[in-house]
Design a protein around this motif. Structure first.
Motif, PDB file in Angstrom:
ATOM      1  N   ALA A   1     -55.010 -11.158  16.659  1.00 26.06           N
ATOM      2  CA  ALA A   1     -54.749 -11.347  15.380  1.00 26.06           C
ATOM      3  C   ALA A   1     -55.595 -10.780  14.814  1.00 26.06           C
ATOM      4  O   ALA A   1     -55.537 -10.069  13.418  1.00 26.06           O
ATOM      5  CB  ALA A   1     -54.582 -12.587  14.915  1.00 26.06           C
ATOM      6  N   ALA A   2     -56.686 -10.486  15.742  1.00 22.06           N
ATOM      7  CA  ALA A   2     -58.143  -9.825  15.481  1.00 22.06           C
ATOM      8  C   ALA A   2     -57.401  -8.055  15.413  1.00 22.06           C
ATOM      9  O   ALA A   2     -58.108  -7.915  14.732  1.00 22.06           O
ATOM     10  CB  ALA A   2     -59.099  -9.676  16.407  1.00 22.06           C
ATOM     11  N   THR A   3     -57.017  -7.586  16.226  1.00 22.42           N
ATOM     12  CA  THR A   3     -56.354  -6.744  16.801  1.00 22.42           C
ATOM     13  C   THR A   3     -55.415  -5.526  15.798  1.00 22.42           C
ATOM     14  O   THR A   3     -55.231  -4.534  15.396  1.00 22.42           O
ATOM     15  CB  THR A   3     -56.686  -6.125  17.994  1.00 22.42           C
ATOM     16  OG1 THR A   3     -55.430  -7.065  18.530  1.00 22.42           O
ATOM     17  CG2 THR A   3     -57.344  -6.301  18.911  1.00 22.42           C
ATOM     18  N   MET A   4     -54.466  -6.867  15.526  1.00 20.37           N
ATOM     19  CA  MET A   4     -52.895  -6.133  14.400  1.00 20.37           C
ATOM     20  C   MET A   4     -53.676  -5.183  13.274  1.00 20.37           C
ATOM     21  O   MET A   4     -52.834  -4.867  13.084  1.00 20.37           O
ATOM     22  CB  MET A   4     -52.613  -7.008  14.235  1.00 20.37           C
ATOM     23  CG  MET A   4     -52.799  -7.665  12.883  1.00 20.37           C
ATOM     24  SD  MET A   4     -52.383  -9.532  12.322  1.00 20.37           S
ATOM     25  CE  MET A   4     -52.654 -10.439  11.158  1.00 20.37           C
ATOM     26  N   ARG A   5     -54.595  -5.377  12.817  1.00 27.49           N
ATOM     27  CA  ARG A   5     -55.031  -4.333  11.651  1.00 27.49           C
ATOM     28  C   ARG A   5     -55.374  -3.119  11.779  1.00 27.49           C
ATOM     29  O   ARG A   5     -55.363  -1.959  10.880  1.00 27.49           O
ATOM     30  CB  ARG A   5     -55.254  -5.275  10.324  1.00 27.49           C
ATOM     31  CG  ARG A   5     -57.248  -5.744  10.962  1.00 27.49           C
ATOM     32  CD  ARG A   5     -57.735  -5.648   9.614  1.00 27.49           C
ATOM     33  NE  ARG A   5     -58.245  -4.850   8.933  1.00 27.49           N
ATOM     34  CZ  ARG A   5     -59.029  -4.425   9.637  1.00 27.49           C
ATOM     35  NH1 ARG A   5     -60.096  -4.223  11.012  1.00 27.49           N
ATOM     36  NH2 ARG A   5     -59.696  -3.172   8.522  1.00 27.49           N
ATOM     37  N   LEU A   6     -55.708  -3.243  13.104  1.00 26.60           N
ATOM     38  CA  LEU A   6     -56.798  -1.975  12.874  1.00 26.60           C
ATOM     39  C   LEU A   6     -56.150  -1.130  13.133  1.00 26.60           C
ATOM     40  O   LEU A   6     -56.584   0.278  12.152  1.00 26.60           O
ATOM     41  CB  LEU A   6     -57.776  -1.658  15.057  1.00 26.60           C
ATOM     42  CG  LEU A   6     -58.006  -2.988  14.864  1.00 26.60           C
ATOM     43  CD1 LEU A   6     -59.316  -2.955  16.344  1.00 26.60           C
ATOM     44  CD2 LEU A   6     -59.934  -2.831  13.779  1.00 26.60           C
ATOM     45  N   PHE A   7     -55.067  -0.466  13.196  1.00 23.14           N
ATOM     46  CA  PHE A   7     -54.161   0.787  12.685  1.00 23.14           C
ATOM     47  C   PHE A   7     -52.921   0.909  12.636  1.00 23.14           C
ATOM     48  O   PHE A   7     -52.508   1.539  11.089  1.00 23.14           O
ATOM     49  CB  PHE A   7     -53.992   1.393  14.220  1.00 23.14           C
ATOM     50  CG  PHE A   7     -55.183   2.419  14.740  1.00 23.14           C
ATOM     51  CD1 PHE A   7     -55.438   3.650  14.487  1.00 23.14           C
ATOM     52  CD2 PHE A   7     -55.375   2.156  15.826  1.00 23.14           C
ATOM     53  CE1 PHE A   7     -56.530   4.176  15.524  1.00 23.14           C
ATOM     54  CE2 PHE A   7     -56.729   2.241  16.591  1.00 23.14           C
ATOM     55  CZ  PHE A   7     -57.008   4.206  16.521  1.00 23.14           C
ATOM     56  N   SER A   8     -52.739   0.069  12.303  1.00 22.54           N
ATOM     57  CA  SER A   8     -50.911  -0.930  11.436  1.00 22.54           C
ATOM     58  C   SER A   8     -51.200  -0.570  10.295  1.00 22.54           C
ATOM     59  O   SER A   8     -50.374  -0.142   9.773  1.00 22.54           O
ATOM     60  CB  SER A   8     -50.902  -1.736  10.960  1.00 22.54           C
ATOM     61  OG  SER A   8     -50.355  -2.115  13.403  1.00 22.54           O
ATOM     62  N   GLU A   9     -53.001  -1.489   9.717  1.00 20.98           N
ATOM     63  CA  GLU A   9     -53.199  -0.799   8.076  1.00 20.98           C
ATOM     64  C   GLU A   9     -53.207   0.059   7.216  1.00 20.98           C
ATOM     65  O   GLU A   9     -53.439   0.678   6.596  1.00 20.98           O
ATOM     66  CB  GLU A   9     -54.631  -2.087   7.970  1.00 20.98           C
ATOM     67  CG  GLU A   9     -55.193  -2.244   6.705  1.00 20.98           C
ATOM     68  CD  GLU A   9     -56.310  -2.853   6.420  1.00 20.98           C
ATOM     69  OE1 GLU A   9     -55.390  -4.096   5.388  1.00 20.98           O
ATOM     70  OE2 GLU A   9     -56.679  -3.070   7.333  1.00 20.98           O
ATOM     71  N   GLU A  10     -53.578   1.004   8.553  1.00 17.30           N
ATOM     72  CA  GLU A  10     -54.526   2.860   8.450  1.00 17.30           C
ATOM     73  C   GLU A  10     -53.078   2.954   7.927  1.00 17.30           C
ATOM     74  O   GLU A  10     -52.827   3.613   6.766  1.00 17.30           O
ATOM     75  CB  GLU A  10     -55.009   3.200   9.371  1.00 17.30           C
ATOM     76  CG  GLU A  10     -56.262   2.335   9.955  1.00 17.30           C
ATOM     77  CD  GLU A  10     -57.312   3.425   8.404  1.00 17.30           C
ATOM     78  OE1 GLU A  10     -57.220   3.857   7.354  1.00 17.30           O
ATOM     79  OE2 GLU A  10     -58.711   2.947   8.808  1.00 17.30           O
TER      80      GLU A  10
ATOM     81  N   GLN B   1     -48.394  -4.944  10.963  1.00 18.27           N
ATOM     82  CA  GLN B   1     -48.979  -5.772  11.743  1.00 18.27           C
ATOM     83  C   GLN B   1     -48.544  -7.055  11.776  1.00 18.27           C
ATOM     84  O   GLN B   1     -48.623  -7.592  13.284  1.00 18.27           O
ATOM     85  CB  GLN B   1     -50.354  -6.333  10.274  1.00 18.27           C
ATOM     86  CG  GLN B   1     -51.040  -5.739   9.725  1.00 18.27           C
ATOM     87  CD  GLN B   1     -52.396  -6.046   8.732  1.00 18.27           C
ATOM     88  OE1 GLN B   1     -52.705  -7.290   9.615  1.00 18.27           O
ATOM     89  NE2 GLN B   1     -52.294  -5.146   7.820  1.00 18.27           N
ATOM     90  N   ILE B   2     -47.475  -7.646  11.903  1.00 18.89           N
ATOM     91  CA  ILE B   2     -46.905  -9.039  12.423  1.00 18.89           C
ATOM     92  C   ILE B   2     -46.363  -8.096  13.684  1.00 18.89           C
ATOM     93  O   ILE B   2     -46.166  -8.886  14.645  1.00 18.89           O
ATOM     94  CB  ILE B   2     -46.082  -9.969  11.075  1.00 18.89           C
ATOM     95  CG1 ILE B   2     -46.933  -9.843  10.341  1.00 18.89           C
ATOM     96  CG2 ILE B   2     -45.140 -10.955  12.138  1.00 18.89           C
ATOM     97  CD1 ILE B   2     -47.883 -11.254  10.139  1.00 18.89           C
ATOM     98  N   VAL B   3     -45.164  -7.184  13.587  1.00 18.01           N
ATOM     99  CA  VAL B   3     -44.849  -6.682  14.727  1.00 18.01           C
ATOM    100  C   VAL B   3     -45.854  -7.009  15.988  1.00 18.01           C
ATOM    101  O   VAL B   3     -45.824  -6.506  17.220  1.00 18.01           O
ATOM    102  CB  VAL B   3     -44.040  -5.915  14.084  1.00 18.01           C
ATOM    103  CG1 VAL B   3     -43.549  -4.708  15.441  1.00 18.01           C
ATOM    104  CG2 VAL B   3     -43.609  -5.899  13.331  1.00 18.01           C
ATOM    105  N   ALA B   4     -46.720  -5.856  15.285  1.00 20.46           N
ATOM    106  CA  ALA B   4     -48.064  -5.566  16.015  1.00 20.46           C
ATOM    107  C   ALA B   4     -48.775  -6.583  16.894  1.00 20.46           C
ATOM    108  O   ALA B   4     -49.053  -7.140  18.635  1.00 20.46           O
ATOM    109  CB  ALA B   4     -49.511  -4.842  15.851  1.00 20.46           C
ATOM    110  N   ALA B   5     -49.298  -7.765  15.771  1.00 24.68           N
ATOM    111  CA  ALA B   5     -49.435  -9.249  16.403  1.00 24.68           C
ATOM    112  C   ALA B   5     -48.529  -9.188  17.977  1.00 24.68           C
ATOM    113  O   ALA B   5     -48.537 -10.497  18.430  1.00 24.68           O
ATOM    114  CB  ALA B   5     -50.086 -10.665  15.416  1.00 24.68           C
ATOM    115  N   VAL B   6     -47.593 -10.069  17.202  1.00 20.88           N
ATOM    116  CA  VAL B   6     -46.498 -10.685  17.710  1.00 20.88           C
ATOM    117  C   VAL B   6     -46.168  -9.894  19.428  1.00 20.88           C
ATOM    118  O   VAL B   6     -46.062 -10.195  19.962  1.00 20.88           O
ATOM    119  CB  VAL B   6     -45.051 -10.892  17.142  1.00 20.88           C
ATOM    120  CG1 VAL B   6     -43.534 -11.091  18.254  1.00 20.88           C
ATOM    121  CG2 VAL B   6     -45.660 -11.736  15.998  1.00 20.88           C
ATOM    122  N   GLY B   7     -45.489  -8.442  19.127  1.00 24.53           N
ATOM    123  CA  GLY B   7     -45.796  -7.664  20.214  1.00 24.53           C
ATOM    124  C   GLY B   7     -46.819  -8.120  20.867  1.00 24.53           C
ATOM    125  O   GLY B   7     -46.286  -7.665  22.686  1.00 24.53           O
TER     126      GLY B   7
END
Length: 255
Positions: free
Chosen positions: A83-92, A176-182
């Motif tokens: 959850a802490a890392t999911m946004r780092l590149f996905s959001e960009e 971001q959800i896909v990144a976190a779940v993956g």
């Protein structure tokens, strides 16, 4: 050197959104619950030992509270780090700002390292919360600081591995959800893969045991720092960051 500005920007972004507050709050609640439960159990056994000295053998705070607490913290990090890392590149990537970043005179490794260090700073703040609990415990019971320090070193290395894989997952998708779940799915697999060691046989068993990301933490929890465990976590983290760089280069090449 552009790492520091990127680090500051990402750290501000964490606290400008609810992510940092949610992650820190959940961790504080969970670690506080674990600490309270272990302390209560230890107090009850200490009370029983005061009436029956036979129960006092092996009764110490380091074994009954500290080691289980650090192990529970490791499990908590398994849940929270994606959850802490999911946004780092996905959001960009989703907002399109990643293309803008690529036009700046910033090397890919500087961008990656700044983001990684920002996530690591958040992780260190979480470890600091748990350390405060042990400092409070020190007021009431003697502690063995050698195993505690080695345990926290193990948690730091374990967390770096979690963050590395989480950042890699974030670089591969815009969701971001896909990144976190993956990231959580892969980390969970690497966590439980060692459970099949005995059933896998003498050839495959040692390989699965080596790949188990939690097995390498056991020595740290016992107060033993082995080079093979340190090297495993560092190699795992570096591999994940290397693959993230390749993912970034692929994105830059595709435009």
């Amino acid at each position: 050197m552009n790492v520091l500005p990127i680090f500051k920007k990402e750290l501000r972004s964490y606290f400008a959104s609810p992510i940092a507050y949610v992650v820190l709050t959940i961790f504080a609640l969970l670690s506080g619950y674990f600490f309270y439960s272990l302390l209560t159990f230890f107090s009850l056994n200490s009370l029983q030992a005061s009436f029956n000295p036979a129960f006092s053998q092996g009764l110490n705070a380091s074994e009954w509270i500290v080691r289980p607490l650090l192990r529970n913290i490791a499990v908590t990090m398994l849940l929270l780090m994606p959850a802490a890392t999911m946004r780092l590149f996905s959001e960009e990537k989703k907002s399109g700002t990643i293309e803008l970043l690529f036009t700046y005179p910033i090397r890919d490794w500087e961008l990656l390292l700044g983001k990684f260090l920002a996530a690591l700073a958040l992780y260190a703040a979480m470890l600091g919360i748990s350390l405060l609990q042990l400092l409070m415990l020190r007021l009431f019971a003697p502690l063995e600081w050698g195993p505690i320090l080695s345990g926290y070193l193990g948690l730091l290395l374990l967390g770096m591995a979690f963050l590395g894989l989480g950042i890699l997952a974030s670089s591969l998708t815009e969701n971001q959800i896909v990144a976190a779940v993956g990231a959580f799915g892969v980390l969970l697999l690497l966590w439980v893969i060692g459970w099949s060691t005995e059933a896998a046989g003498p050839t495959l068993g040692p390989i699965l045991s080596h790949l188990s990301i939690i097995n390498h933490y056991e020595s740290f929890a016992k107060g033993i720092i082995e080079s093979k465990d340190v090297i495993f976590y560092l190699n795992f983290t570096i591999l994940c960051l290397f693959l993230t760089l390749r993912s970034m280069e692929s994105k830059r090449w595709r435009g």
